[in-house]
Write a protein that holds these residues in place. Structure first.
Motif, short mmCIF file in Angstrom:
data_model
loop_
_atom_site.label_atom_id
_atom_site.label_comp_id
_atom_site.label_asym_id
_atom_site.label_seq_id
_atom_site.Cartn_x
_atom_site.Cartn_y
_atom_site.Cartn_z
N ALA A 139 2.01 -13.37 -7.96
CA ALA A 139 1.49 -12.44 -8.98
C ALA A 139 1.46 -11.00 -8.47
CB ALA A 139 0.09 -12.87 -9.41
N ILE A 140 1.29 -10.83 -7.16
CA ILE A 140 1.07 -9.47 -6.64
C ILE A 140 2.04 -9.08 -5.52
CG2 ILE A 140 -1.35 -9.38 -7.34
CD1 ILE A 140 -2.15 -10.13 -4.49
N LEU A 141 2.98 -9.95 -5.23
CA LEU A 141 3.88 -9.74 -4.10
C LEU A 141 4.77 -8.51 -4.26
CD1 LEU A 141 4.28 -11.09 -1.42
CD2 LEU A 141 6.00 -12.57 -2.46
N LYS A 142 4.99 -8.10 -5.50
CA LYS A 142 5.76 -6.89 -5.76
C LYS A 142 5.05 -5.66 -5.20
CE LYS A 142 6.99 -4.63 -10.06
NZ LYS A 142 6.96 -4.84 -11.51
N HIS A 143 3.73 -5.72 -5.08
CA HIS A 143 2.94 -4.55 -4.69
C HIS A 143 2.42 -4.60 -3.26
CE1 HIS A 143 2.80 -3.59 -8.96
NE2 HIS A 143 2.48 -4.84 -9.17
N VAL A 144 2.15 -5.80 -2.76
CA VAL A 144 1.51 -5.90 -1.44
C VAL A 144 2.09 -7.05 -0.61
CG1 VAL A 144 -0.75 -4.93 -2.01
CG2 VAL A 144 -0.33 -7.34 -2.43
N ARG A 145 1.98 -6.88 0.71
CA ARG A 145 2.40 -7.93 1.66
C ARG A 145 1.19 -8.43 2.45
NH1 ARG A 145 7.24 -10.14 1.59
NH2 ARG A 145 8.08 -9.09 -0.21
N LYS A 146 0.18 -7.57 2.53
CA LYS A 146 -1.01 -7.94 3.31
C LYS A 146 -2.03 -8.58 2.38
CE LYS A 146 -0.65 -4.46 6.80
NZ LYS A 146 -0.78 -3.07 7.04
N ILE A 147 -2.48 -9.77 2.75
CA ILE A 147 -3.46 -10.43 1.88
C ILE A 147 -4.60 -11.05 2.69
CG2 ILE A 147 -1.73 -10.91 0.08
CD1 ILE A 147 -1.85 -13.81 0.93
N TYR A 148 -5.69 -11.28 2.03
CA TYR A 148 -6.77 -12.10 2.55
C TYR A 148 -6.75 -13.42 1.78
CZ TYR A 148 -9.22 -8.11 4.77
OH TYR A 148 -9.57 -7.05 5.54
N LEU A 149 -6.82 -14.52 2.51
CA LEU A 149 -6.96 -15.82 1.86
C LEU A 149 -8.46 -16.10 1.74
CD1 LEU A 149 -4.24 -17.63 3.99
CD2 LEU A 149 -3.99 -16.87 1.61
N ILE A 150 -8.94 -16.13 0.54
CA ILE A 150 -10.38 -16.30 0.32
C ILE A 150 -10.75 -17.78 0.44
CG2 ILE A 150 -12.29 -15.87 -1.30
CD1 ILE A 150 -10.80 -13.37 -0.03
#
Ligand code: GLU
Length: 266
Positions: free
Chosen positions: A196-207
Motif C-alpha cells: 500500500a505504501i511501498l511507492k513512498h517509503v522503504r523504511k518501516i516499523y512492524l507493529i
C-alpha cells in the motif's frame, strides 16, 4: 479483514490514501471509504462496491487536507452497504475510525453505550462501537481516549483513528490484525500491508500486538498496552513495488505459480 491506509504529511492526503487502497484491491473487498481532516473539519466519504465508485463520488469535490485514513471493507458485521462502509464516526462527528478485524464484545459495549450514554447508532457494524467508545472517552485528550477505548475491547483489530481537533496526529492500534508504519521524509504512513505504501517509503516499523502508535508528520512513537514507549528497529524493504503486484498476470495465483522456479533458485 481487508485494507487500511493512513497518511499524515505535506501532500494531499486523499490522493495518497486512495492510491494506497488501490494497491490493496487484490485482497478483495465490498466497499471503500475515506476520512480526511480539512480546514472545515472532518470529511467522510464512503461507498459500497469498487474504489472507482468512491472516486466517482468525490470527483467533483475539491477535497484537500494533510491527514487522512482510508479503508476497504470485507463485511463481518452488517451487510455491504454505504452506511456500513468505513470510516465510522463518533456522535460528535469529530472522531473517525477505520478497522480491520472483529470486536468480539461489541454487543455488550453497544448496549452499554446506548443505556449509559444514550448513543444512537447509524450502522450495523462492530466498528461503529469503537468510534462511539472513543468519542465517549474523549474530553480533549485524544491519545487517552483511544487507550481507554482499547482497554475495553476484546477481539482482533487493526485501527486507524483521527480527530478533527488534532489535525496533526494519526493514531493506530494493532491486536491480532496486521499493521505497519511507513517512515517518510516529513510524512508518515500506516497500512495493513506493505504494498500500500511501498511507492513512498522503504523504511518501516512492524507493529506488534497490543501496541498503539502515535504519528505526526515528523515523529512516530510506539507504546505498549501499559502506555510505555517502546523502541523498534527500522525494517528496510528491499523488494520493489512491482514484485508485490501482479506484473501483468491476470491473477495473483498465476503470478505465484510462474514465480516458483525463480523462487526455488533464489
Ligand atoms: N468487522 C468490521 C466490519 O464488518 C471490519 C471488517 C473488515 O475487516 O473489513 O465492518
Amino acid at each position: 479483514m481487508c485494507g487500511i491506509v493512513g497518511y499524515i504529511g505535506d501532500e494531499n492526503a486523499s490522493d495518497i490514501v486512495i492510491d494506497g487502497l488501490k494497491r490493496l484491491e487484490y485482497r478483495g473487498y465490498d466497499s471503500a471509504g475515506i476520512a480526511l481532516c480539512t480546514k472545515d473539519g472532518m470529511m467522510v466519504r464512503k461507498k459500497k462496491g469498487r474504489i472507482k465508485n468512491l472516486e466517482d463520488m468525490i470527483a467533483g469535490e475539491n477535497l484537500y487536507g494533510h491527514l487522512a485514513i482510508g479503508h476497504t471493507r470485507w463485511a463481518t458485521h452488517g451487510a455491504p452497504s454505504d452506511a456500513n462502509a468505513h470510516p465510522h464516526c463518533d456522535r460528535s462527528g469529530k472522531i473517525a475510525v477505520v478497522h480491520n478485524g472483529i470486536v468480539e464484545n461489541f454487543m455488550q459495549l453497544k448496549e452499554w453505550l446506548i443505556s449509559e450514554h444514550g448513543v444512537e447508532f447509524h450502522s450495523e457494524t462492530d466498528t461503529e462501537v469503537i468510534a462511539q467508545l472513543i468519542g465517549i472517552f474523549y474530553h480533549g485528550d485524544f491519545e487517552d481516549a483511544v487507550f481507554q477505548a482499547v482497554e475495553k475491547m476484546q477481539g482482533a483489530y487493526g485501527l486507524g483513528v483521527i480527530c478533527a481537533d488534532e489535525p496533526g496526529k494519526l493514531i493506530a492500534v494493532r491486536k491480532d490484525s496486521p499493521l505497519i508504519v511507513g517512515l517518510g521524509e516529513g510524512c508518515n504512513f500506516i497500512a495493513s500491508d506493505i504494498p500500500a505504501i511501498l511507492k513512498h517509503v522503504r523504511k518501516i516499523y512492524l507493529i506488534e500486538n497490543n501496541e498503539t502508535v502515535v504519528l505526526t508528520a515528523s515523529s512516530v512513537k510506539i507504546y505498549n498496552a501499559e502506555r510505555r514507549e517502546v523502541h523498534r528497529e527500522v525494517f528496510n524493504v528491499t523488494w520493489d513495488a512491482d514484485a508485490a503486484e501482479k506484473e501483468g498476470y491476470d491473477h495473483f495465483m498465476l503470478k505465484e505459480i510462474h514465480e516458483q522456479p525463480k523462487g526455488i533458485r533464489n
